[in-house]
Scaffold this active site. Structure first.
Site, PDB file in Angstrom:
ATOM      1  N   ASN A 241       2.095   4.424   7.400  1.00  0.00           N
ATOM      2  CA  ASN A 241       1.611   3.371   6.727  1.00  0.00           C
ATOM      3  C   ASN A 241       2.471   2.216   7.338  1.00  0.00           C
ATOM      4  O   ASN A 241       1.962   1.077   7.254  1.00  0.00           O
ATOM      5  CB  ASN A 241       1.761   3.389   5.195  1.00  0.00           C
ATOM      6  CG  ASN A 241       1.752   2.145   4.621  1.00  0.00           C
ATOM      7  OD1 ASN A 241       0.619   1.815   4.299  1.00  0.00           O
ATOM      8  ND2 ASN A 241       3.029   1.576   4.246  1.00  0.00           N
TER       9      ASN A 241
ATOM     10  N   ASP B  31      14.153   3.302  10.580  1.00  0.00           N
ATOM     11  CA  ASP B  31      13.305   2.698  11.383  1.00  0.00           C
ATOM     12  C   ASP B  31      12.301   3.635  12.153  1.00  0.00           C
ATOM     13  O   ASP B  31      12.776   4.405  13.022  1.00  0.00           O
ATOM     14  CB  ASP B  31      13.874   1.758  12.312  1.00  0.00           C
ATOM     15  CG  ASP B  31      12.716   0.990  13.096  1.00  0.00           C
ATOM     16  OD1 ASP B  31      11.693   1.436  13.291  1.00  0.00           O
ATOM     17  OD2 ASP B  31      13.165  -0.018  13.905  1.00  0.00           O
ATOM     18  N   ILE B  32      10.909   3.700  11.541  1.00  0.00           N
ATOM     19  CA  ILE B  32       9.918   4.773  11.965  1.00  0.00           C
ATOM     20  C   ILE B  32       9.697   4.578  13.505  1.00  0.00           C
ATOM     21  O   ILE B  32       8.998   5.388  14.075  1.00  0.00           O
ATOM     22  CB  ILE B  32       8.863   4.916  11.101  1.00  0.00           C
ATOM     23  CG1 ILE B  32       8.272   3.466  10.853  1.00  0.00           C
ATOM     24  CG2 ILE B  32       9.219   5.804   9.902  1.00  0.00           C
ATOM     25  CD1 ILE B  32       7.243   2.911  11.587  1.00  0.00           C
TER      26      ILE B  32
ATOM     27  N   ASP C 180      11.308   3.088   4.054  1.00  0.00           N
ATOM     28  CA  ASP C 180      11.184   1.822   4.423  1.00  0.00           C
ATOM     29  C   ASP C 180      12.364   1.264   4.850  1.00  0.00           C
ATOM     30  O   ASP C 180      13.535   1.245   4.382  1.00  0.00           O
ATOM     31  CB  ASP C 180      10.830   1.002   2.811  1.00  0.00           C
ATOM     32  CG  ASP C 180       9.797  -0.094   3.283  1.00  0.00           C
ATOM     33  OD1 ASP C 180       8.691  -0.331   2.657  1.00  0.00           O
ATOM     34  OD2 ASP C 180      10.438  -1.058   3.901  1.00  0.00           O
TER      35      ASP C 180
ATOM     36  N   LYS D  94      -3.891  -1.303  16.076  1.00  0.00           N
ATOM     37  CA  LYS D  94      -4.719  -0.465  15.360  1.00  0.00           C
ATOM     38  C   LYS D  94      -5.927   0.283  15.730  1.00  0.00           C
ATOM     39  O   LYS D  94      -6.292   1.335  15.264  1.00  0.00           O
ATOM     40  CB  LYS D  94      -5.286  -1.360  14.104  1.00  0.00           C
ATOM     41  CG  LYS D  94      -4.218  -2.096  13.299  1.00  0.00           C
ATOM     42  CD  LYS D  94      -3.320  -0.775  12.436  1.00  0.00           C
ATOM     43  CE  LYS D  94      -2.642  -1.556  11.388  1.00  0.00           C
ATOM     44  NZ  LYS D  94      -1.523  -0.383  10.579  1.00  0.00           N
TER      45      LYS D  94
ATOM     46  N   THR E 193      -1.592  -7.508  -0.738  1.00  0.00           N
ATOM     47  CA  THR E 193      -0.083  -7.307  -0.659  1.00  0.00           C
ATOM     48  C   THR E 193       0.452  -8.431  -0.049  1.00  0.00           C
ATOM     49  O   THR E 193      -0.210  -9.490   0.039  1.00  0.00           O
ATOM     50  CB  THR E 193       0.153  -6.123   0.334  1.00  0.00           C
ATOM     51  OG1 THR E 193      -0.351  -6.489   1.832  1.00  0.00           O
ATOM     52  CG2 THR E 193      -0.754  -4.748   0.012  1.00  0.00           C
TER      53      THR E 193
ATOM     54  N   LEU F  24       0.697  -1.230  -0.285  1.00  0.00           N
ATOM     55  CA  LEU F  24      -0.060  -0.195  -0.022  1.00  0.00           C
ATOM     56  C   LEU F  24       0.771   1.267   0.121  1.00  0.00           C
ATOM     57  O   LEU F  24       0.458   2.153  -0.703  1.00  0.00           O
ATOM     58  CB  LEU F  24      -0.993   0.054   1.334  1.00  0.00           C
ATOM     59  CG  LEU F  24      -2.194  -1.084   1.274  1.00  0.00           C
ATOM     60  CD1 LEU F  24      -2.650  -1.455   2.281  1.00  0.00           C
ATOM     61  CD2 LEU F  24      -3.278  -0.203   0.174  1.00  0.00           C
TER      62      LEU F  24
ATOM     63  N   TYR G 262      -2.080  -7.087  16.878  1.00  0.00           N
ATOM     64  CA  TYR G 262      -2.459  -6.128  15.919  1.00  0.00           C
ATOM     65  C   TYR G 262      -3.629  -5.322  16.185  1.00  0.00           C
ATOM     66  O   TYR G 262      -3.808  -3.949  15.586  1.00  0.00           O
ATOM     67  CB  TYR G 262      -2.523  -6.998  14.535  1.00  0.00           C
ATOM     68  CG  TYR G 262      -2.709  -6.161  13.184  1.00  0.00           C
ATOM     69  CD1 TYR G 262      -1.550  -5.349  12.873  1.00  0.00           C
ATOM     70  CD2 TYR G 262      -3.896  -6.330  12.523  1.00  0.00           C
ATOM     71  CE1 TYR G 262      -1.891  -4.730  11.749  1.00  0.00           C
ATOM     72  CE2 TYR G 262      -3.911  -5.610  11.375  1.00  0.00           C
ATOM     73  CZ  TYR G 262      -3.043  -4.844  10.747  1.00  0.00           C
ATOM     74  OH  TYR G 262      -3.171  -4.283   9.707  1.00  0.00           O
TER      75      TYR G 262
HETATM   76  N1  LIG Z   1      -3.020  -5.141   3.075  1.00  0.00           N
HETATM   77  C1  LIG Z   1      -4.120  -4.955   3.749  1.00  0.00           C
HETATM   78  O1  LIG Z   1      -5.257  -5.415   3.312  1.00  0.00           O
HETATM   79  C2  LIG Z   1      -4.297  -4.005   4.994  1.00  0.00           C
HETATM   80  C3  LIG Z   1      -5.488  -4.040   5.701  1.00  0.00           C
HETATM   81  C4  LIG Z   1      -5.484  -3.196   6.792  1.00  0.00           C
HETATM   82  C5  LIG Z   1      -4.198  -2.578   7.220  1.00  0.00           C
HETATM   83  N2  LIG Z   1      -3.320  -2.681   6.609  1.00  0.00           N
HETATM   84  C6  LIG Z   1      -2.118  -1.744   6.872  1.00  0.00           C
HETATM   85  O2  LIG Z   1      -1.368  -0.932   5.739  1.00  0.00           O
HETATM   86  C7  LIG Z   1      -0.170  -0.837   6.110  1.00  0.00           C
HETATM   87  C8  LIG Z   1       0.709  -1.484   4.764  1.00  0.00           C
HETATM   88  O3  LIG Z   1       0.488  -2.700   4.676  1.00  0.00           O
HETATM   89  P1  LIG Z   1       0.658  -3.739   3.358  1.00  0.00           P
HETATM   90  O4  LIG Z   1      -0.206  -4.619   3.190  1.00  0.00           O
HETATM   91  O5  LIG Z   1       1.350  -2.801   2.312  1.00  0.00           O
HETATM   92  O6  LIG Z   1       1.999  -4.515   4.056  1.00  0.00           O
HETATM   93  P2  LIG Z   1       3.604  -4.525   3.236  1.00  0.00           P
HETATM   94  O7  LIG Z   1       4.277  -5.755   3.933  1.00  0.00           O
HETATM   95  O8  LIG Z   1       3.367  -5.037   1.950  1.00  0.00           O
HETATM   96  O9  LIG Z   1       4.237  -3.326   3.413  1.00  0.00           O
HETATM   97  C9  LIG Z   1       4.687  -2.883   4.827  1.00  0.00           C
HETATM   98  C10 LIG Z   1       6.051  -2.091   4.613  1.00  0.00           C
HETATM   99  O10 LIG Z   1       6.235  -1.566   5.832  1.00  0.00           O
HETATM  100  C11 LIG Z   1       7.890  -1.696   6.007  1.00  0.00           C
HETATM  101  N3  LIG Z   1       8.347  -1.693   7.314  1.00  0.00           N
HETATM  102  C12 LIG Z   1       8.153  -2.559   8.328  1.00  0.00           C
HETATM  103  N4  LIG Z   1       8.540  -2.009   9.486  1.00  0.00           N
HETATM  104  C13 LIG Z   1       8.947  -0.917   9.487  1.00  0.00           C
HETATM  105  C14 LIG Z   1       9.840   0.124  10.098  1.00  0.00           C
HETATM  106  N5  LIG Z   1      10.106   0.035  11.438  1.00  0.00           N
HETATM  107  N6  LIG Z   1      10.172   1.184   9.488  1.00  0.00           N
HETATM  108  C15 LIG Z   1      10.050   1.518   8.187  1.00  0.00           C
HETATM  109  N7  LIG Z   1       9.280   0.663   7.321  1.00  0.00           N
HETATM  110  C16 LIG Z   1       9.051  -0.498   7.722  1.00  0.00           C
HETATM  111  C17 LIG Z   1       8.369  -2.975   5.416  1.00  0.00           C
HETATM  112  O11 LIG Z   1       9.794  -3.337   5.070  1.00  0.00           O
HETATM  113  C18 LIG Z   1       7.368  -3.081   4.174  1.00  0.00           C
HETATM  114  O12 LIG Z   1       7.855  -2.655   2.878  1.00  0.00           O
HETATM  115  C19 LIG Z   1       0.033  -1.530   7.362  1.00  0.00           C
HETATM  116  O13 LIG Z   1       0.137  -0.695   8.428  1.00  0.00           O
HETATM  117  C20 LIG Z   1      -0.958  -2.661   7.381  1.00  0.00           C
HETATM  118  O14 LIG Z   1      -1.259  -3.112   8.988  1.00  0.00           O
HETATM  119  C21 LIG Z   1      -3.167  -3.415   5.277  1.00  0.00           C
END
Ligand SMILES: NC(=O)c1ccc[n+]([C@@H]2O[C@H](COP(=O)([O-])OP(=O)(O)OC[C@H]3O[C@@H](n4cnc5c(N)ncnc54)[C@H](O)[C@@H]3O)[C@@H](O)[C@H]2O)c1
Length: 319
Positions: A118, A91-92, A38, A193, A223, A19, A189
């Site tokens: 995100n 690291d955020i 990232d 959230k 994803t 995302l 989680y």
């Molecule tokens: N995909 C879905 O359906 C969904 C649903 C609800 C919520 N979300 C939320 O959306 C967000 C993005 O999820 P996604 O599905 O794209 O996952 P993803 O795993 O594809 O991407 C997440 C990214 O965050 C990076 N990351 C992790 N820890 C980090 C840190 N400490 N500092 C910097 N970067 C870091 C990872 O390297 C990764 O590239 C997340 O917060 C997730 O919980 C996703």
């Protein structure tokens, strides 16, 4: 570049894939200059399991952003399309990483307008099997990983406002249906959230005076985090519309992150495919005031009467 974010500088955390990557590309396509953050960690947050980058660098402000890192790959995509972007590999969820992230925007582009929180990962377990470390890691990356960039960005915007340059600043936080309704096997989680929603409400109230609007999304998309859940989803044969593509979530995020969303703050939106839903949260339901202390038996009888009048709660995911 023209577009609804022309002239704006936007940070997207965890934008190397999924995302966050979709948001970064969409902001750039609307004219924003983007800081692509990232850390390049694995699906469970473990370092060195990243398929693009190989072994990840150390966490924190000075983490190297290698040429093969996911953040660099997204920067290259944005530049190839004629946009402007820089990578940040910190690291955020560390204060140094969050501080250097805001500094990266100011150093590269001289301003900051929008922060999209995100980044995150999962450590799913049933509660009785959930180890302390799995609790801490997920709370840390999501909840603290929202708070710290928000605090450093807000400190910058407060200084701008005090200097007479009140910004049209925006923060878009990332919650989840798990945080709004609960999700079996995701106690850590869901708690993180849900915490992000509380943080969003307080930030919206506290930061309005500095020109900062704060909203949250609860997205759903295919994803690496959800590929098993949405494995069977694909584009509709008649329209070609892939409802679970991450890019479907980004247009609302771009609008919330633009000056065009003026007046919208402290709200939570579910967004998935072609659907946008305003989520309506906790509010008082049926109530009664005795004007004196109840006995436990009276309190129970009253609670049951009120529950009979109240709307039923939404189902917990997976229950
Ligand atoms: N995909 C879905 O359906 C969904 C649903 C609800 C919520 N979300 C939320 O959306 C967000 C993005 O999820 P996604 O599905 O794209 O996952 P993803 O795993 O594809 O991407 C997440 C990214 O965050 C990076 N990351 C992790 N820890 C980090 C840190 N400490 N500092 C910097 N970067 C870091 C990872 O390297 C990764 O590239 C997340 O917060 C997730 O919980 C996703």
């Amino acid at each position: 570049m023209s577009g609804i974010c022309a002239g704006r500088v936007v940070i997207v955390t965890g934008a190397g894939r999924g995302l966050g990557r979709a948001h970064a590309l969409a902001f750039a396509a609307e004219g924003a200059r983007v800081v692509v953050n990232d850390l390049g960690v694995g699906l469970d947050g473990a370092p060195g399991t990243d398929t693009l980058a190989g072994p990840a660098g150390p966490a924190g402000a000075d983490s190297p952003v290698g040429s093969g890192s996911p953040a660099e790959a997204v920067v290259a995509e944005i530049r190839a399309a004629g946009g402007e972007a820089v990578a940040h590999g910190g690291d955020i969820a560390t204060d140094a990483g969050a501080e250097s992230l805001v500094a990266a925007a100011l150093d590269a582009f001289g301003r900051l307008d929008t922060l999209v929180n995100n980044a995150g990962f999962l450590r799913d377990r049933m509660l009785v099997n959930l180890a302390e470390d799995d609790w801490d890691a997920v709370m840390r990356v999501h909840l603290k990983g929202h708070f710290l960039p928000l605090r450093h960005a807000a400190a910058h915007w407060r200084a701008e406002a005090r200097a007479g340059r009140t910004p049209a600043a925006r923060i878009v936080n990332t919650s989840s249906g798990a945080g709004l309704l609960g999700s079996v096997g995701q106690g850590n989680y869901s708690a993180a959230k849900a915490g992000i929603v509380g943080l969003t409400l307080v930030a919206a109230a506290e930061l309005a005076r500095y020109g900062v609007q704060v909203n949250a999304i609860a997205p759903a998309a295919r994803t690496r985090m959800t590929e098993r859940a949405f494995a069977g989803t694909m584009a509709a044969p008649d329209t070609g519309f892939d409802a679970m593509a991450p890019g479907n979530v980004s247009p609302l995020v771009v609008w919330l992150g633009s000056a065009a969303s003026s007046g919208v703050t402290g709200r939570v939106f579910e967004t998935e495919g072609g659907r946008i839903t305003v989520m309506e949260g906790w509010r008082p339901g049926p109530t009664v005031d005795k004007g004196a202390r109840w006995t436990p038996a009276e309190a129970g009888e009253t609670a049951l009467k009120l529950l009979a009048e109240a709307a039923p709660p939404g189902a917990v995911y997976g229950a």
